[in-house]
Design a protein around this motif. Structure first.
Motif, short mmCIF file in Angstrom:
data_model
loop_
_atom_site.label_atom_id
_atom_site.label_comp_id
_atom_site.label_asym_id
_atom_site.label_seq_id
_atom_site.Cartn_x
_atom_site.Cartn_y
_atom_site.Cartn_z
N ASP A 1 6.22 13.43 1.18
CA ASP A 1 6.71 12.33 1.65
C ASP A 1 5.89 11.03 1.06
O ASP A 1 4.90 11.25 0.41
N LEU A 2 6.35 9.68 1.16
CA LEU A 2 5.69 8.42 0.98
C LEU A 2 5.65 7.76 2.09
O LEU A 2 6.67 7.31 2.67
N ALA A 3 4.15 7.10 2.27
CA ALA A 3 3.81 6.22 3.42
C ALA A 3 4.04 4.85 2.69
O ALA A 3 3.34 4.70 1.43
N VAL A 4 4.70 3.85 3.09
CA VAL A 4 4.42 2.38 2.41
C VAL A 4 4.16 1.45 3.80
O VAL A 4 4.60 1.42 4.87
N SER A 5 3.07 0.51 3.40
CA SER A 5 2.90 -0.52 4.19
C SER A 5 2.26 -1.66 3.62
O SER A 5 1.89 -1.58 2.55
N ARG A 6 2.63 -2.89 4.26
CA ARG A 6 2.03 -4.18 3.82
C ARG A 6 0.56 -4.45 3.96
O ARG A 6 -0.10 -5.20 3.51
N ARG A 7 -0.03 -3.52 5.13
CA ARG A 7 -1.27 -3.72 5.67
C ARG A 7 -2.10 -2.70 5.17
O ARG A 7 -1.85 -1.49 4.77
N ALA A 8 -3.33 -2.91 4.85
CA ALA A 8 -4.62 -2.01 4.52
C ALA A 8 -4.75 -0.60 5.21
O ALA A 8 -4.16 -1.06 6.67
N TRP B 1 0.89 -1.26 0.09
CA TRP B 1 -0.10 -0.01 -0.04
C TRP B 1 0.95 1.20 -0.08
O TRP B 1 1.96 1.28 0.48
N PHE B 2 0.68 2.12 -0.86
CA PHE B 2 1.28 3.54 -0.96
C PHE B 2 0.43 4.61 -0.54
O PHE B 2 -0.75 4.57 -0.85
N TYR B 3 0.67 5.81 0.13
CA TYR B 3 0.21 7.06 0.32
C TYR B 3 1.25 8.10 0.37
O TYR B 3 2.02 8.19 0.90
N GLY B 4 0.95 8.94 -0.84
CA GLY B 4 2.05 10.04 -0.86
C GLY B 4 2.69 10.23 -2.27
O GLY B 4 2.20 9.79 -3.35
N ASN B 5 3.77 11.02 -2.13
CA ASN B 5 4.69 10.94 -3.31
C ASN B 5 5.26 9.87 -3.95
O ASN B 5 6.43 9.76 -3.67
N ILE B 6 4.54 8.94 -4.91
CA ILE B 6 5.24 7.82 -5.54
C ILE B 6 6.24 8.20 -6.37
O ILE B 6 7.29 7.10 -6.27
N ARG B 7 6.69 9.48 -6.84
CA ARG B 7 7.80 9.40 -7.63
C ARG B 7 8.94 9.49 -6.64
O ARG B 7 10.01 9.26 -7.46
N LEU B 8 9.19 9.36 -5.35
CA LEU B 8 10.38 9.43 -4.82
C LEU B 8 11.10 7.79 -5.02
O LEU B 8 12.18 7.85 -4.99
N LEU B 9 10.20 6.82 -5.33
CA LEU B 9 10.85 5.68 -5.60
C LEU B 9 11.74 5.98 -6.69
O LEU B 9 12.57 4.78 -6.99
N GLU B 10 11.59 6.50 -7.51
CA GLU B 10 12.47 6.72 -8.80
C GLU B 10 13.74 7.84 -8.25
O GLU B 10 14.77 7.68 -9.16
N ALA B 11 13.93 8.20 -7.26
CA ALA B 11 15.11 8.89 -6.76
C ALA B 11 16.20 8.07 -6.14
O ALA B 11 15.94 6.69 -6.19
N SER B 12 17.16 8.70 -6.04
CA SER B 12 18.54 7.86 -5.39
C SER B 12 17.82 7.51 -3.72
O SER B 12 17.81 8.66 -3.09
#
Length: 180
Positions: free
Chosen positions: A129-136, A24-35
């Motif tokens: 920011d980007l929040a990441v979780s394995r849970r709903a 699950w993601f919430y926020g700026n998903i483009r951060l995954l493309e950065a260093s």
């Protein structure tokens, strides 16, 4: 596997499930493309002294000031120390949670996940920011100070090894495209 809802808005507007990665993601998903970087000493079963926490903070500051996005958690003092550093410099961060976003960010998804972070930012900023979780989003977290699942996810995201996100078969990370 349960059927997940289709995306109705960008990740910055509402949490979304990205099935290829099982996250699950919430926020700026483009951060995954950065260093990306993480602080190895903040992971694991950790009981640090004040000087060790200072060293973790200094390493986080070095990474942030050298234009890397910090991937961190919040389940112990070392993780929280690292997670505050980007806020002080007005930089983005990727925060991995053990539970759903509503537990960590509040029902309206606007609270910083721990009190000391509010010294630098009053509320969670999904545009930064980007929040990441394995849970709903509505699920409870694990309550341990040691969470090897979260630690592994932090490492894999920072190393760009998370399955379904950075695999050779996939040339792109999740985009903010809305499926209708």
């Amino acid at each position: 596997m349960p059927v997940r809802p289709r995306r109705s808005a960008p990740f910055e507007v509402e949490p979304g499930f990205y099935e290829p990665a099982g996250l699950w993601f919430y926020g700026n998903i483009r951060l995954l493309e950065a260093s990306l970087a993480y602080i190895p000493r903040s992971l694991g079963y950790v009981e640090q002294t004040a000087s060790e926490l200072d060293a973790i903070e200094q390493e986080a500051e070095y990474r942030v000031l050298h234009s890397t996005i910090l991937v961190c958690g919040i389940h112990n003092a070392a993780q929280m120390r690292a997670a505050i550093v980007p806020l002080r410099w007005g930089c983005p961060r990727i925060v991995v949670f053990s539970g759903g976003f509503q537990f960590h960010l509040g029902k309206d998804l606007s609270q910083e996940p721990f009190l000391s972070a509010t010294l630098w930012r009053e509320c969670w900023d999904a545009r930064t920011d980007l929040a990441v979780s394995r849970r709903a989003p509505d699920k409870l977290p694990s309550f341990g100070r040691y969470n090897p699942t979260v630690d592994r996810l932090i490492m894999r995201l920072a190393r760009k090894e998370a399955l379904g996100l950075f695999s050779p078969e996939e040339s792109e990370t999740p985009k903010d495209t809305v499926k209708r």
